[in-house]
Design a protein around this motif. Structure first.
Motif, PDB file in Angstrom:
ATOM      1  N   SER A  34      -3.507   5.789   5.274  1.00 33.19           N
ATOM      2  CA  SER A  34      -3.686   5.601   3.841  1.00 33.19           C
ATOM      3  C   SER A  34      -4.839   6.447   3.316  1.00 33.19           C
ATOM      4  N   TRP A  49      -4.577   9.510   0.440  1.00 37.62           N
ATOM      5  CA  TRP A  49      -5.289   9.486  -0.838  1.00 37.62           C
ATOM      6  C   TRP A  49      -6.312  10.611  -0.944  1.00 37.62           C
ATOM      7  N   TRP A  87       0.822  -1.215   0.000  1.00 38.21           N
ATOM      8  CA  TRP A  87       0.000   0.000   0.000  1.00 38.21           C
ATOM      9  C   TRP A  87       0.851   1.258   0.000  1.00 38.21           C
ATOM     10  N   ASP A 125      -9.804   8.058  -3.610  1.00 35.95           N
ATOM     11  CA  ASP A 125      -9.746   6.603  -3.501  1.00 35.95           C
ATOM     12  C   ASP A 125      -9.872   5.892  -4.841  1.00 35.95           C
ATOM     13  N   ASP A 138       2.188   1.775  -3.580  1.00 35.53           N
ATOM     14  CA  ASP A 138       1.108   2.303  -4.408  1.00 35.53           C
ATOM     15  C   ASP A 138       0.992   3.820  -4.225  1.00 35.53           C
ATOM     16  N   ALA A 139       1.014   4.266  -2.971  1.00 38.41           N
ATOM     17  CA  ALA A 139       0.935   5.704  -2.699  1.00 38.41           C
ATOM     18  C   ALA A 139       2.177   6.434  -3.205  1.00 38.41           C
ATOM     19  N   ARG A 158      -6.672   4.543  -6.254  1.00 38.67           N
ATOM     20  CA  ARG A 158      -5.884   3.640  -5.419  1.00 38.67           C
ATOM     21  C   ARG A 158      -5.968   2.212  -5.969  1.00 38.67           C
TER      22      ARG A 158
END
Length: 299
Positions: free
Chosen positions: A280, A284, A67, A291, A70-71, A294
């Motif tokens: 998280s 986002w 995660w 979201d 991804d960010a 994401r």
């Protein structure tokens, strides 16, 4: 702070010269073994990336947290210009490596999987990984600029690192030795370099705990002590709060452009599922355009 007899004993042992020498030998053997594995794959990857024509690279070392990657990939896409993101995976968990590679493929980010790193100390694991990357990927590539960013240290406003480094040798967040008032190092999670300034330096990103320096302190003797004040761009670190309610914890801002949430790979608080989700969601919703962009929903 309460007295901890176990900690006192460990500190006394670490100050013992034969113990220090034995530990140094052990660490050197682990480092030599690790750096010698996967060399052919590293050289192949370096050649592939060099053929893209890119000359400026930011390396992010992944560690078990898809995660976060991804960010990071999304924030780099939105806010960074002039440097190519490369994710190098030091995750002990194979399932994490598989997922992180999938994220990088979906985001169009270069990905490389390191050999299994058996160093258990998180700071030395990070340092030996940085050394592997420098000696087996960066040095063969001979880029114009390169740097390292913690996997949980995100740009949150537009940044142009090459412009900031114009005429400079290094750029990062300076940390001082706790035992030598003259010695300093750039924090390993935010450090960038002009390759021509250290082309002939035997870079060593390992800690120098005995000299009061964390990961990256090994470069004091061979590089940092030789630089003048005008060679360095020092980015101040300040405390940041994320408005997470009762679960909020102090994080860092580096300058005004990078948010370091800290401890995403190991800190107990961030490893608590509820807190991970709060952080998280905040990232986002606040910085990464919602979201719907994401890829990783599972935390």
């Amino acid at each position: 702070m309460s007295w901890n007899p176990r900690r006192v004993l460990i500190d006394l042992l670490n100050q013992n010269r034969p113990v220090r020498a034995a530990k140094a030998l052990r660490n050197a053997l682990i480092e030599r073994n690790f750096r010698g594995r996967g060399v052919a794959e590293g050289l192949k990857f370096a050649d592939e990336v060099r053929r893209t024509g890119d000359r400026r690279f930011c390396f992010v070392i992944a560690f078990n947290t898809p995660w976060v990657i991804d960010a990071m990939a999304r924030s780099w896409e939105l806010y960074s210009s002039g440097m190519t993101l490369v994710v190098v995976d030091n995750s002990p968990k194979q399932s994490a490596r598989t997922r992180i590679e999938e994220i990088c493929r979906a985001r169009g980010v270069a990905y490389f999987s390191l050999p299994r790193n058996w160093e258990r100390h998180p700071n030395r694991s990070h340092g030996t990984s940085m050394n592997w990357i420098f000696h087996n990927i960066i040095r063969p590539m001979q880029p114009e600029l390169f740097g390292f960013l913690d996997h949980d240290c995100f740009p949150i406003i537009p940044v142009d690192i090459p412009a900031t480094m114009e005429g400079k040798a290094v750029y990062g967040s300076k940390r001082w030795s706790t035992s030598d008032h003259q010695a300093w190092f750039l924090w390993a999670g935010f450090c960038f370099f002009r390759f021509s300034a250290m082309e002939n330096v035997d870079m060593d990103f390992n800690p120098r705990f005995i000299h009061g320096m964390d990961t990256g302190g090994g470069n004091w003797a061979g590089l940092y002590r030789l630089l003048g004040e005008n060679d360095v761009v020092d980015v101040p670190a300040t405390t940041a709060h994320l408005n997470l309610g009762e679960a909020d914890s102090g994080h860092q801002m580096l300058g005004s452009a990078f948010l370091h949430i800290g401890g995403a790979g190991y800190r107990k608080l961030v490893n608590a599922e509820r807190y991970r989700r709060l952080v998280s969601n905040y990232l986002w919703e606040t910085y990464l355009q919602g979201d719907e962009n994401r890829l990783v929903k599972e935390l």
